[in-house]
Motif scaffolding. Structure first.
Motif, short mmCIF file in Angstrom:
data_model
loop_
_atom_site.label_atom_id
_atom_site.label_comp_id
_atom_site.label_asym_id
_atom_site.label_seq_id
_atom_site.Cartn_x
_atom_site.Cartn_y
_atom_site.Cartn_z
N UNK A 92 0.84 -1.19 0.00
CA UNK A 92 0.00 0.00 0.00
C UNK A 92 0.88 1.25 0.00
N UNK A 130 0.36 5.31 1.12
CA UNK A 130 -0.48 6.31 1.75
C UNK A 130 0.27 7.65 1.75
N UNK A 135 -4.00 9.39 7.43
CA UNK A 135 -3.41 8.74 6.28
C UNK A 135 -4.40 8.70 5.12
N UNK A 171 -5.27 7.17 1.59
CA UNK A 171 -4.96 6.02 0.73
C UNK A 171 -4.66 6.49 -0.70
N UNK A 180 -3.03 0.42 -4.00
CA UNK A 180 -2.89 -0.87 -3.33
C UNK A 180 -2.58 -1.94 -4.37
N UNK A 221 -7.63 3.74 -6.99
CA UNK A 221 -8.74 4.66 -6.75
C UNK A 221 -8.36 5.86 -5.89
N UNK A 237 -3.91 6.08 15.87
CA UNK A 237 -4.87 5.98 14.77
C UNK A 237 -5.66 4.68 14.87
N UNK A 240 -9.18 -2.36 1.38
CA UNK A 240 -8.53 -1.10 1.72
C UNK A 240 -8.65 -0.88 3.22
N UNK A 241 -7.64 -0.27 3.77
CA UNK A 241 -7.68 0.16 5.16
C UNK A 241 -7.96 1.66 5.19
N UNK A 289 -8.17 5.04 7.58
CA UNK A 289 -7.61 5.52 8.84
C UNK A 289 -8.34 6.75 9.32
N UNK A 290 -8.46 6.87 10.64
CA UNK A 290 -8.99 8.08 11.23
C UNK A 290 -7.93 9.17 11.25
#
Lengths: 113, 113
Positions: A33, A35, A43, A45, A48, A58, B89, B100-101, B103-104
């Motif tokens: 990934x 970021x 973070x 995105x 990926x 995306x 986070x 996908x991850x 994140x806050x």
């Protein structure tokens, strides 16, 4: 074993120049990934890669951003015609094939002057 | 896009006290959650994770609680130490969003000696 390695750790470039950021993931990790983290922010995105599948692009903010992953290992994030708003820390992370935590590198701090 | 947010942007605690950091998420389909710690100049470091089939998970001095009814996640740190000062986070992942991850924004924890 070695963790995720990113280079360079810092990069200062002039507006309009192209930059390449490199990521060496943990050996055996099939997912990779990218970021972006702006100062004091979370973070964002970007892209990926999972094995040999088509990457999920995306999150790329514009067509100036691109990334590739060669041989399922090393990845390069390229930013063309850099702008000042591209200044941020670019973080790379990798993970094993199954659903597992991401392992992050220490990032590349990009400053566009 | 997904929304993973934190209730408190900053938190100060006395050394030795317990800390609680909260996180709200919006995707009811999220099935995997992770807490990360990020120190200045470094990439995020994995602390603890939890899957949606669990309500609570404990690690060394840390506990994660998951309330799926209200879509809320919390990180509890016992006997907070100065070395715990960092930005924390939460991240969420769903198979249905392509692994996908998200994140806050992060919570900055300051431990007062």
């Amino acid at each position: 074993g070695a963790g995720v390695s990113q280079s360079p750790s810092n990069k200062v470039t002039e507006k309009g120049k192209d930059v390449e950021l490199r990521c060496d993931p943990i050996s055996g990790h099939t997912a990779l990934y990218w970021y972006r983290q702006s100062l004091g922010q979370g973070l964002e995105f970007l892209i990926y890669f999972q094995g040999n599948s088509a990457p999920d692009k995306s999150g790329l903010p514009s067509d100036r951003f691109s990334a590739e992953r060669t041989g399922g290992s090393v990845s390069t994030l390229t930013i063309q015609r850099t702008q000042q708003e591209d200044s941020a820390v670019y973080l790379c992370a990798s993970s094993p094939p199954n659903l597992s935590p991401l392992h992050f590198g220490n990032g590349t701090r990009l400053t566009v002057t | 896009g997904e929304s993973v947010g934190l209730h408190l942007p900053t938190l100060s605690v006395q050394e030795g006290d317990n800390s609680i950091i909260n996180c709200a998420y919006s995707n009811s389909a999220s099935d995997y959650f992770i807490w990360y710690k990020q120190e200045s100049g470094k990439g995020p470091q994995f602390i603890i994770d939890i899957r949606s089939n669990m309500d609570k998970r404990q690690g060394q001095r840390v506990t994660v609680l998951l309330n799926k009814t209200v879509k809320h996640l919390s990180l509890q740190i016992a006997a907070t130490q100065p070395g715990d000062s960092a930005v924390y986070f939460c991240a969420e992942n769903s198979y249905f969003t392509g692994n996908q991850f998200y994140f806050g924004t992060g919570t900055s924890l300051t431990v007062i000696p």
